[in-house]
Scaffold this motif. Structure first.
Motif, PDB file in Angstrom:
ATOM      1  N   SER A   1       0.889  -1.374  -0.241  1.00 42.50           N
ATOM      2  CA  SER A   1       0.039   0.070  -0.241  1.00 42.50           C
ATOM      3  C   SER A   1       0.796   0.811  -0.244  1.00 42.50           C
ATOM      4  O   SER A   1       0.475   2.347  -0.569  1.00 42.50           O
ATOM      5  N   PRO A   2       1.728   1.469   0.501  1.00 47.05           N
ATOM      6  CA  PRO A   2       2.848   1.927   0.801  1.00 47.05           C
ATOM      7  C   PRO A   2       3.008   2.679  -0.492  1.00 47.05           C
ATOM      8  O   PRO A   2       3.629   4.049  -0.602  1.00 47.05           O
ATOM      9  N   ASN A   3       4.595   1.883  -1.322  1.00 47.07           N
ATOM     10  CA  ASN A   3       4.367   1.788  -2.617  1.00 47.07           C
ATOM     11  C   ASN A   3       3.406   2.280  -3.927  1.00 47.07           C
ATOM     12  O   ASN A   3       3.831   3.622  -4.462  1.00 47.07           O
ATOM     13  N   VAL A   4       1.954   1.554  -3.712  1.00 43.79           N
ATOM     14  CA  VAL A   4       1.132   2.395  -4.135  1.00 43.79           C
ATOM     15  C   VAL A   4       1.097   3.542  -4.162  1.00 43.79           C
ATOM     16  O   VAL A   4       0.502   4.644  -4.786  1.00 43.79           O
ATOM     17  N   LYS A   5       1.039   4.288  -2.624  1.00 45.55           N
ATOM     18  CA  LYS A   5       0.200   5.566  -2.702  1.00 45.55           C
ATOM     19  C   LYS A   5       1.366   6.283  -2.712  1.00 45.55           C
ATOM     20  O   LYS A   5       1.259   7.496  -2.956  1.00 45.55           O
ATOM     21  N   GLU A   6       2.363   6.197  -2.972  1.00 44.49           N
ATOM     22  CA  GLU A   6       3.927   6.544  -3.478  1.00 44.49           C
ATOM     23  C   GLU A   6       2.958   7.338  -4.724  1.00 44.49           C
ATOM     24  O   GLU A   6       4.147   8.617  -5.302  1.00 44.49           O
ATOM     25  N   VAL A   7       3.594   6.895  -5.406  1.00 50.93           N
ATOM     26  CA  VAL A   7       2.750   6.943  -7.046  1.00 50.93           C
ATOM     27  C   VAL A   7       1.675   7.883  -7.184  1.00 50.93           C
ATOM     28  O   VAL A   7       1.641   8.708  -7.820  1.00 50.93           O
ATOM     29  N   TYR A   8       0.328   7.322  -6.596  1.00 54.96           N
ATOM     30  CA  TYR A   8      -0.627   7.934  -6.362  1.00 54.96           C
ATOM     31  C   TYR A   8       0.006   9.547  -5.652  1.00 54.96           C
ATOM     32  O   TYR A   8      -1.004  10.716  -6.781  1.00 54.96           O
ATOM     33  N   ASP A   9       0.176   9.292  -4.978  1.00 48.47           N
ATOM     34  CA  ASP A   9       0.642  11.300  -4.417  1.00 48.47           C
ATOM     35  C   ASP A   9       1.362  11.924  -5.422  1.00 48.47           C
ATOM     36  O   ASP A   9       1.057  13.346  -5.447  1.00 48.47           O
ATOM     37  N   LYS A  10       2.377  11.324  -5.920  1.00 47.29           N
ATOM     38  CA  LYS A  10       3.186  11.790  -7.229  1.00 47.29           C
ATOM     39  C   LYS A  10       2.531  11.836  -8.595  1.00 47.29           C
ATOM     40  O   LYS A  10       3.068  12.897  -9.014  1.00 47.29           O
ATOM     41  N   TYR A  11       1.838  11.529  -9.245  1.00 49.17           N
ATOM     42  CA  TYR A  11       1.329  10.937  -9.776  1.00 49.17           C
ATOM     43  C   TYR A  11      -0.351  11.125 -10.576  1.00 49.17           C
ATOM     44  O   TYR A  11      -0.872  11.207 -11.346  1.00 49.17           O
ATOM     45  N   ARG A  12      -0.651  11.440  -9.691  1.00 44.81           N
ATOM     46  CA  ARG A  12      -2.518  11.838  -9.461  1.00 44.81           C
ATOM     47  C   ARG A  12      -2.752  13.047  -9.884  1.00 44.81           C
ATOM     48  O   ARG A  12      -3.843  13.014 -11.320  1.00 44.81           O
TER      49      ARG A  12
END
Length: 259
Positions: free
Chosen positions: A164-175
């Motif tokens: 989940s933290p790995n997915v969240k990192e991408v989500y926060d950076k690229y959303r």
């Protein structure tokens, strides 16, 4: 008494829906012709009849009630004569309401459980509900986005929650650049599912049918062998990268953006 009446009405509604597909299908002269020709011959003979196969293909390509009816009723024959790819392509563009009928679910179940997904192929469509009951259709969800992370998980899966933290990192950076996330849970307990979402702080779209891996259909449709199972999907529902974990999630999105 009220409960009994409600059950009867619901039963009638389901029957009416099932009948409406067949009834609307038989309004099509081409569908009636397929039925008549099939009844007057044998599958063995018709397998060598290119004209009949072309007629069946033409009906299926319409993507309407007739297509669903024929693909359901003559599924085995259609697969034997090589119409499976045609059925899959039609399913991709078929209205959600049709795909959710009994016939629609049967056709999709037969089709997707026979398909080994690979990079570049369109994944099976689905419509599932968020914790607050809102229905989300996957093909509509991905449309117009740069790419989408499709994350299969469950609250009881410790390895899933570590991702989940790995997915969240991408989500926060690229959303803000057109990247979105949708997580599909194989939970069966709504409270545990919602609690895990809150604990992990995963604010993106979360959906489930709360039927787990055995009774739910997506585990089989996607040919999953375990979870987490994380895909990068394009706006057409096609696989860009499969089986992502850890740093691969971020690196895959960076590569997709040419970074």
């Amino acid at each position: 008494m009220k409960q009994l009446l409600l059950m009867i009405l619901l039963g009638l509604a389901v029957t009416a829906t099932a009948q409406s597909v067949a009834e609307k299908a038989r309004e099509d002269k081409a569908v009636r012709e397929i039925e008549a020709l099939y009844a007057a011959s044998t599958p063995r003979v018709l397998r060598g009849d290119a004209v009949f196969i072309d007629k069946m293909r033409a009906v299926i390509e319409k993507g309407n009630e007739g297509a669903l009816y024929v693909a359901d009723k003559y599924s085995t024959f259609a697969y034997v004569v090589g119409l499976k790819d045609c059925i899959e392509e039609v399913l991709a563009g078929m209205p959600v309401a049709l795909k959710k009928t009994e016939e629609g679910m049967r056709v999709q179940d037969r089709c997707y459980r026979m398909h080994l997904l690979k990079v570049g192929e369109r994944v099976p469509d689905f419509t599932l509900s968020t914790p607050d009951g809102k229905e989300v259709n996957f093909y509509r969800f991905v449309k117009g986005k740069k790419c989408v992370i499709l994350d299969f998980w469950a609250s009881w899966c410790s390895w899933c929650r570590k991702e989940s933290p790995n997915v969240k990192e991408v989500y926060d950076k690229y959303r803000n650049k057109g990247v979105d996330v949708i997580s599909v849970s194989f939970d069966t307990d709504r409270e545990r599912w919602v609690k895990a979402i809150e604990e992990d702080g995963t604010p993106w779209t979360q959906v489930s049918d709360l039927k787990g891996t055995d009774k739910g259909y997506l585990y089989g449709w996607y040919g999953l062998k375990g979870i987490p199972a994380i895909y990068l999907i394009d706006s057409e529902g096609r696989i860009i990268v499969e089986n992502m974990r850890g740093e691969v999630i971020m690196n895959s999105v960076k590569k997709y953006f040419g970074e």
